[in-house]
Design a protein around this motif. Structure first.
Motif, mmCIF file in Angstrom:
data_model
loop_
_atom_site.group_PDB
_atom_site.id
_atom_site.type_symbol
_atom_site.label_atom_id
_atom_site.label_comp_id
_atom_site.label_asym_id
_atom_site.label_seq_id
_atom_site.Cartn_x
_atom_site.Cartn_y
_atom_site.Cartn_z
ATOM 1 N N UNK A 1 -12.181 -9.710 13.569
ATOM 2 C CA UNK A 1 -11.074 -9.197 14.390
ATOM 3 C C UNK A 1 -9.726 -9.577 13.778
ATOM 4 N N UNK A 2 -9.541 -9.239 12.518
ATOM 5 C CA UNK A 2 -8.410 -9.796 11.768
ATOM 6 C C UNK A 2 -7.036 -9.313 12.230
ATOM 7 N N UNK A 3 -6.905 -8.083 12.649
ATOM 8 C CA UNK A 3 -5.583 -7.618 13.044
ATOM 9 C C UNK A 3 -4.652 -7.485 11.848
ATOM 10 N N UNK A 4 -3.384 -7.892 12.004
ATOM 11 C CA UNK A 4 -2.380 -7.758 10.948
ATOM 12 C C UNK A 4 -2.135 -9.088 10.249
ATOM 13 N N UNK A 5 -1.864 -9.061 8.929
ATOM 14 C CA UNK A 5 -1.491 -10.304 8.249
ATOM 15 C C UNK A 5 -0.079 -10.719 8.635
ATOM 16 N N UNK A 6 0.213 -12.002 8.481
ATOM 17 C CA UNK A 6 1.603 -12.437 8.686
ATOM 18 C C UNK A 6 2.323 -12.648 7.356
ATOM 19 N N UNK A 7 1.577 -12.808 6.268
ATOM 20 C CA UNK A 7 2.182 -12.760 4.937
ATOM 21 C C UNK A 7 1.139 -12.310 3.914
ATOM 22 N N UNK A 8 1.631 -11.747 2.833
ATOM 23 C CA UNK A 8 0.774 -11.239 1.764
ATOM 24 C C UNK A 8 1.446 -11.526 0.434
ATOM 25 N N UNK A 9 0.657 -11.897 -0.560
ATOM 26 C CA UNK A 9 1.175 -12.142 -1.907
ATOM 27 C C UNK A 9 0.239 -11.485 -2.907
ATOM 28 N N UNK A 10 0.706 -11.336 -4.152
ATOM 29 C CA UNK A 10 -0.115 -10.650 -5.148
ATOM 30 C C UNK A 10 0.181 -11.155 -6.545
ATOM 31 N N UNK A 11 -0.852 -11.107 -7.358
ATOM 32 C CA UNK A 11 -0.748 -11.283 -8.808
ATOM 33 C C UNK A 11 -1.291 -10.012 -9.432
ATOM 34 N N UNK A 12 -0.539 -9.430 -10.367
ATOM 35 C CA UNK A 12 -0.921 -8.128 -10.898
ATOM 36 C C UNK A 12 -0.621 -8.021 -12.378
ATOM 37 N N UNK A 13 -1.259 -7.040 -13.018
ATOM 38 C CA UNK A 13 -0.857 -6.624 -14.357
ATOM 39 C C UNK A 13 0.539 -6.003 -14.260
ATOM 40 N N UNK A 14 1.207 -5.751 -15.380
ATOM 41 C CA UNK A 14 2.544 -5.157 -15.323
ATOM 42 C C UNK A 14 2.593 -3.890 -14.477
ATOM 43 N N UNK A 15 3.642 -3.731 -13.693
ATOM 44 C CA UNK A 15 3.808 -2.616 -12.763
ATOM 45 C C UNK A 15 5.019 -1.799 -13.181
ATOM 46 N N UNK A 16 4.797 -0.503 -13.448
ATOM 47 C CA UNK A 16 5.912 0.356 -13.854
ATOM 48 C C UNK A 16 6.435 1.219 -12.706
ATOM 49 N N UNK A 17 5.885 1.034 -11.501
ATOM 50 C CA UNK A 17 6.278 1.784 -10.311
ATOM 51 C C UNK A 17 6.020 3.284 -10.419
ATOM 52 N N UNK A 18 5.254 3.705 -11.402
ATOM 53 C CA UNK A 18 4.765 5.083 -11.491
ATOM 54 C C UNK A 18 3.267 5.094 -11.199
ATOM 55 N N UNK A 19 2.516 4.323 -11.997
ATOM 56 C CA UNK A 19 1.089 4.141 -11.726
ATOM 57 C C UNK A 19 0.842 2.717 -11.236
ATOM 58 N N UNK A 20 -0.276 2.530 -10.570
ATOM 59 C CA UNK A 20 -0.634 1.202 -10.089
ATOM 60 C C UNK A 20 -0.933 0.277 -11.268
ATOM 61 N N UNK A 21 -0.743 -1.028 -11.104
ATOM 62 C CA UNK A 21 -1.121 -1.953 -12.175
ATOM 63 C C UNK A 21 -2.608 -1.827 -12.509
#
Length: 465
Positions: A284-304
């Protein structure tokens, strides 16, 4: 899917017209009665056990009929409970196989015309790219049609919230296409966790092998070439609600659209709706109160090319706070405590860490197992307490729609919209490169006002929600 477009002679002509005032079924029935002076016997009387007459079936309009849509339609038809009365696809080559199997269905290119003008439709099945899901679903609900839409439910957080609102107001039957939600594995996982088999759960790890071999567009810059649009594809209609101008390129369509921010939700949108479903359902998780991420380089056109996204969910009632970590693009979690050295996690799956043990399950809400496997040999399963789905995910929706019972479609928007909304919050730290503090009530990234335009999309004129 065929490798060539159907010839013009064999291709049904596109139409934007609605159904006539007198349906073919009514025409045959009334003409026969008048000619022979007797009452026509209902087909269910003479059709034998299990026969459902056409008049008692759900009339479906299908939007996006190649790829996943073709599979949805084939499964729905196999139930014997639907009539396919309308098909819609912007790409006649991709949709050719399905179109050829349903020659009596009216063919449309624009989903808005199908919904607005064809009046013999009871429900729609939507299997388009992600960016069309919400506009098509909401238009259909407002037109009084039940809706089955492929996953992920929405392309943005704001869309998911609005889809839940409109579905509730309409009192129509909805379903998101995460087929594992009808599975035995999902129910067993919830029953085990509710029974305290592994104690208090504070950590969940979920992973997928996507994109991998399934599409290769992630981590790429937008293409600059401008090839000719295939004559079987209406590119303007394919773009649909996308507000910014995007030139056609085969790096987008068909099939590769999922890896681009403008059209898809990446590997998370493709597989978290399957593999993380047991966590949301069981905890019954509902909504998160915070989220963080580690990703490959992101060019804001395609997903990492890969992401590791960490969600933090606050305590719920007697259940403690939970950290859930999502892995894609070849990244995997550490093996859970107690897992045998020779045992592998597999390409898709989930595991729960409690203060008394670990539950591991495969992807698509697979059958749970205790870790280590030796524990399963002495395990006495708790009594079953959750009703089982015996007809499958899509037929569940059909039967609920025929009965007019939205609550009987268990991945209806009442469940799948908040679930999708919470998952998509995980894309905010990927997009904006920082931890996101999330205010679910107001749909706000409180420390990132720049995210507002991403949470609430802008649509092209003539589309929108």
């Amino acid at each position: 899917m065929p490798d060539h477009a159907p010839s013009p002679a064999s291709q049904p002509a596109p139409t934007s017209s609605g159904a006539g005032a007198l349906s073919r079924r009514r025409f045959v029935t009334t003409t026969a009665a008048a000619a022979f002076g007797f009452q026509v016997v209902p087909r269910h009387v003479i059709g034998g056990p299990g026969f459902t007459p056409p008049s008692e079936k759900l009339n479906l309009g299908c939007i996006g009929v190649g790829g996943q849509g073709a599979g949805d339609i084939a499964d729905l038809v196999s139930s014997g409970l639907v009539n396919i009365v309308a098909l819609c696809d912007v790409d006649l080559k991709q949709g050719a196989s399905t179109i050829s199997k349903h020659p009596n269905a009216k063919l449309h290119r624009d989903y808005r015309r199908l919904i607005d003008q064809q009046k013999d439709i009871d429900a729609v099945v939507i299997a388009t790219p992600d960016h069309v899901h919400a506009p098509a679903s909401i238009l259909a609900l407002r037109a009084g049609k039940h809706v089955y839409v492929e996953k992920p439910l929405a392309h943005s957080i704001g869309e998911a919230r609005q889809m839940a609102k409109v579905a509730k107001e309409s009192k129509l039957v909805t379903q998101m296409g995460n087929q594992g939600h009808a599975s035995e594995g999902l129910r067993l996982t919830r029953e085990w966790i509710q029974a305290g088999v592994i104690g208090n759960v504070t950590e969940v790890h979920v992973w997928s092998d996507r994109p991998g071999k399934f599409w290769d567009s992630q981590g790429k810059p937008a293409p600059t070439e401008t090839p000719v649009v295939p004559d079987t594809l209406d590119w303007d209609l394919w773009l649909g609600p996308v507000a910014k101008p995007v030139k056609y390129h085969p790096e987008y369509a068909p099939r590769k659209w999922r890896g681009w921010w403008d059209f898809g939700c990446g590997a998370l949108g493709d597989m978290a709706v399957h593999n993380a479903d047991p966590a949301f359902y069981a905890l019954d998780l509902g909504s998160p109160d915070w989220v963080d991420a580690e990703s490959a380089p992101n060019n804001n056109e395609s997903f990492p090319a890969w992401n590791i996204i960490t969600y933090h969910f606050p305590a719920r009632g007697t259940m403690p706070a939970v950290k859930m970590v999502w892995y894609d693009g070849g990244k995997l979690p550490p093996k859970p405590p107690g897992m045998e050295a020779e045992r592998n996690l597999g390409d898709n799956g989930i595991y729960f860490v409690g203060d008394k043990g670990v539950i591991l399950a495969g992807g698509w809400a697979g059958t749970p197992r205790l870790v280590p496997e030796a524990k399963m040999k002495e395990f006495v399963m708790p009594a079953k307490s959750i009703p089982r789905c015996t007809v499958g995910h899509r037929r569940e929706w059909i039967e609920a729609a025929k009965a007019g019972k939205p609550e009987d479609a268990h991945s209806g928007f009442h469940y799948s919209a908040p679930f999708t909304e919470a998952l998509l919050v995980g894309l905010l730290p990927v997009r904006f490169g920082k931890r996101i503090e999330w205010d679910a009530a107001n749909l706000k990234a409180t420390n990132a006002p720049e995210a507002d335009a991403f949470i609430h999309k802008v649509y092209r004129d003539g589309y929108g929600i």
